[in-house]
Scaffold this motif. Sequence first.
Motif, PDB file in Angstrom:
ATOM      1  N   LYS A 105      40.992 110.994 -91.928  1.00  8.78           N
ATOM      2  CA  LYS A 105      42.867 111.006 -92.252  1.00  8.78           C
ATOM      3  C   LYS A 105      43.913 111.563 -91.734  1.00  8.78           C
ATOM      4  CE  LYS A 105      43.551 115.003 -95.376  1.00  8.78           C
ATOM      5  NZ  LYS A 105      41.994 116.816 -95.909  1.00  8.78           N
ATOM      6  N   LYS A 106      43.837 112.186 -90.397  1.00  5.00           N
ATOM      7  CA  LYS A 106      44.727 112.092 -89.612  1.00  5.00           C
ATOM      8  C   LYS A 106      45.328 110.507 -89.085  1.00  5.00           C
ATOM      9  CE  LYS A 106      45.072 115.309 -85.261  1.00  5.00           C
ATOM     10  NZ  LYS A 106      44.723 116.643 -84.304  1.00  5.00           N
ATOM     11  N   GLU A 107      45.078 109.808 -88.462  1.00  3.89           N
ATOM     12  CA  GLU A 107      45.318 108.707 -88.898  1.00  3.89           C
ATOM     13  C   GLU A 107      46.065 107.922 -89.724  1.00  3.89           C
ATOM     14  OE1 GLU A 107      43.292 105.253 -86.455  1.00  3.89           O
ATOM     15  OE2 GLU A 107      43.064 105.270 -89.311  1.00  3.89           O
ATOM     16  N   ILE A 108      45.813 108.318 -90.810  1.00  2.62           N
ATOM     17  CA  ILE A 108      46.797 108.439 -91.895  1.00  2.62           C
ATOM     18  C   ILE A 108      47.867 109.060 -92.146  1.00  2.62           C
ATOM     19  CG2 ILE A 108      47.055 108.492 -94.573  1.00  2.62           C
ATOM     20  CD1 ILE A 108      44.392 107.224 -94.851  1.00  2.62           C
ATOM     21  N   HIS A 109      47.608 110.769 -92.133  1.00  3.11           N
ATOM     22  CA  HIS A 109      48.553 111.814 -91.904  1.00  3.11           C
ATOM     23  C   HIS A 109      50.086 111.411 -90.584  1.00  3.11           C
ATOM     24  CE1 HIS A 109      50.797 115.276 -92.194  1.00  3.11           C
ATOM     25  NE2 HIS A 109      50.737 114.987 -90.730  1.00  3.11           N
ATOM     26  N   THR A 110      49.135 110.972 -89.191  1.00  2.29           N
ATOM     27  CA  THR A 110      50.021 110.525 -88.125  1.00  2.29           C
ATOM     28  C   THR A 110      51.355 109.587 -88.462  1.00  2.29           C
ATOM     29  OG1 THR A 110      48.775 111.494 -86.767  1.00  2.29           O
ATOM     30  CG2 THR A 110      50.497 109.632 -85.779  1.00  2.29           C
ATOM     31  N   MET A 111      50.639 108.627 -89.714  1.00  5.37           N
ATOM     32  CA  MET A 111      51.144 107.296 -89.499  1.00  5.37           C
ATOM     33  C   MET A 111      52.145 107.916 -90.441  1.00  5.37           C
ATOM     34  SD  MET A 111      48.834 103.902 -89.840  1.00  5.37           S
ATOM     35  CE  MET A 111      49.926 103.555 -88.935  1.00  5.37           C
ATOM     36  N   ASP A 112      51.941 108.393 -91.754  1.00  2.00           N
ATOM     37  CA  ASP A 112      52.713 108.926 -92.701  1.00  2.00           C
ATOM     38  C   ASP A 112      54.254 109.287 -91.891  1.00  2.00           C
ATOM     39  OD1 ASP A 112      51.911 107.187 -94.889  1.00  2.00           O
ATOM     40  OD2 ASP A 112      50.868 109.175 -96.223  1.00  2.00           O
ATOM     41  N   MET A 113      53.534 110.410 -90.982  1.00  2.00           N
ATOM     42  CA  MET A 113      54.995 110.887 -90.997  1.00  2.00           C
ATOM     43  C   MET A 113      55.791 110.580 -89.780  1.00  2.00           C
ATOM     44  SD  MET A 113      54.229 114.600 -87.963  1.00  2.00           S
ATOM     45  CE  MET A 113      53.212 113.318 -86.769  1.00  2.00           C
ATOM     46  N   LEU A 114      54.817 108.870 -88.456  1.00  2.00           N
ATOM     47  CA  LEU A 114      55.789 108.490 -87.727  1.00  2.00           C
ATOM     48  C   LEU A 114      57.140 107.508 -88.470  1.00  2.00           C
ATOM     49  CD1 LEU A 114      54.017 109.048 -85.364  1.00  2.00           C
ATOM     50  CD2 LEU A 114      55.643 110.658 -85.175  1.00  2.00           C
ATOM     51  N   SER A 115      56.271 107.382 -89.747  1.00  2.00           N
ATOM     52  CA  SER A 115      56.700 106.242 -89.869  1.00  2.00           C
ATOM     53  C   SER A 115      57.586 105.925 -91.156  1.00  2.00           C
ATOM     54  CB  SER A 115      55.954 104.566 -91.186  1.00  2.00           C
ATOM     55  OG  SER A 115      55.153 105.441 -91.528  1.00  2.00           O
ATOM     56  N   ASN A 116      58.266 107.255 -91.387  1.00  2.00           N
ATOM     57  CA  ASN A 116      59.390 107.358 -92.046  1.00  2.00           C
ATOM     58  C   ASN A 116      60.814 107.930 -91.523  1.00  2.00           C
ATOM     59  OD1 ASN A 116      60.376 107.944 -94.808  1.00  2.00           O
ATOM     60  ND2 ASN A 116      60.796 110.140 -94.198  1.00  2.00           N
ATOM     61  N   GLY A 117      60.515 106.867 -90.234  1.00  2.00           N
ATOM     62  CA  GLY A 117      61.816 106.542 -89.191  1.00  2.00           C
ATOM     63  C   GLY A 117      61.809 107.467 -88.666  1.00  2.00           C
ATOM     64  N   THR A 118      61.182 107.631 -87.683  1.00  2.00           N
ATOM     65  CA  THR A 118      60.958 108.657 -86.052  1.00  2.00           C
ATOM     66  C   THR A 118      60.895 107.490 -85.176  1.00  2.00           C
ATOM     67  OG1 THR A 118      59.880 110.641 -87.402  1.00  2.00           O
ATOM     68  CG2 THR A 118      59.472 110.218 -84.865  1.00  2.00           C
ATOM     69  N   ILE A 119      59.951 106.593 -85.628  1.00  2.10           N
ATOM     70  CA  ILE A 119      60.478 105.636 -84.547  1.00  2.10           C
ATOM     71  C   ILE A 119      60.157 104.540 -84.900  1.00  2.10           C
ATOM     72  CG2 ILE A 119      57.968 106.468 -83.443  1.00  2.10           C
ATOM     73  CD1 ILE A 119      56.883 104.055 -86.144  1.00  2.10           C
ATOM     74  N   ASP A 120      60.179 102.762 -84.300  1.00  2.00           N
ATOM     75  CA  ASP A 120      60.064 102.140 -84.690  1.00  2.00           C
ATOM     76  C   ASP A 120      59.447 100.884 -85.172  1.00  2.00           C
ATOM     77  OD1 ASP A 120      63.037 102.354 -84.028  1.00  2.00           O
ATOM     78  OD2 ASP A 120      63.326 101.390 -81.943  1.00  2.00           O
ATOM     79  N   GLY A 121      58.061 101.360 -84.008  1.00  2.00           N
ATOM     80  CA  GLY A 121      57.014 100.844 -84.026  1.00  2.00           C
ATOM     81  C   GLY A 121      56.010 101.411 -83.702  1.00  2.00           C
ATOM     82  N   PHE A 122      54.207 101.233 -84.503  1.00  2.00           N
ATOM     83  CA  PHE A 122      53.029 101.388 -83.351  1.00  2.00           C
ATOM     84  C   PHE A 122      52.396 100.761 -82.449  1.00  2.00           C
ATOM     85  CE2 PHE A 122      53.399 103.628 -87.489  1.00  2.00           C
ATOM     86  CZ  PHE A 122      53.738 104.947 -87.275  1.00  2.00           C
TER      87      PHE A 122
END
Length: 340
Positions: A105-122
């Motif tokens: 759950k936290k992994e999904i939340h973190t990716m949703d939060m950051l992949s909206n434009g905060t970062i270029d890649g993971f």
Amino acid sequence: MKPKATLKQIAKELNVSVSTVSKALSNSPEISEPTKIKIQEFAKLKNYKPNNVAINLKNRSTKTIGVIIPNILNPFFAKVFSGIEKMANEKGYNVITCISNESLKKEIHTMDMLSNGTIDGFILSISEETQKEQEFKHFKETISEGVPIVMFDRISDEVNCDKVIVDDFDSSVSAVNHLIKLKCKNIALVSSIDNLSVGKLRAQGYVKALNDNDLPINKDLIIRTDNPDEFDFKMQELLDKHKIDAVFALDEHTSTMAMKLAIKKGIKIPEDLQVIGFADGVWSRRMTPSLSTISQHGVEIGEEAARLLIEKLESKEEEYTYTTTVIKTELRQRDSTKKL
């Protein structure tokens, strides 16, 4: 305060793509006027505020990498992170680090939060719960939206992305072969990471080494669990009921606890019991006797993962071939094993 909506949330609620929402909000002529009005009004209702970083996402101009680590207390992940940060700094990238705490759950939340434009890649290592549930949809969705991922250590073959791993299987074969060369015949296998991909590969290496040397697989000498507390009880039971001359431990907890319990029972290490473990934190060196370990070269893994991601972010190629890089491990002999 009214929460702000994201492009992903708007797209999901209106059953359209993230790209369609983005174009509508930027007044693109590619989107029909009715659809544009509908999306813009809904976004206003949901308190959407454009993110300047997100606007530049297509051009990869945030110069920021998101790193998701399952467990910050594990020295291996700390070493990987230091390697990522070193390479990122050299290439002019910033790093945002999040901890999944082994939670899907936290992994999904973190990716949703950051992949909206905060970062270029993971750059990430999959959480324990994610591997247990075999739930990889969030990785695939993130990649399909144009945000690349590099996985390290704990990976999934179901996800098409670059990966950096260690030779878990081969290094296990080598470690058990080393114990056999030291005249060990009753070698216990102990693991508290049996639900992780790396744990399974290491266990397979143990079996291969015994088979190659015509030694029997004694199930009574094998402890495979995903519960550290359960392991402690089973290890004590194994030492009480069976005669073993070596322990091959697949993770840091089992490495240190096997030695502690054996010493507490009066077993001499390495005279009566030899131990090799997948652990290379400071405790491995500070224990008495010091623990022989398989070093996974965490810093090198981090540097390679960052190099792969940055190479992809800066590539002009539209077609990209995904690679899996294997980092060789090293057996570091200390006082828990005899000298050859």
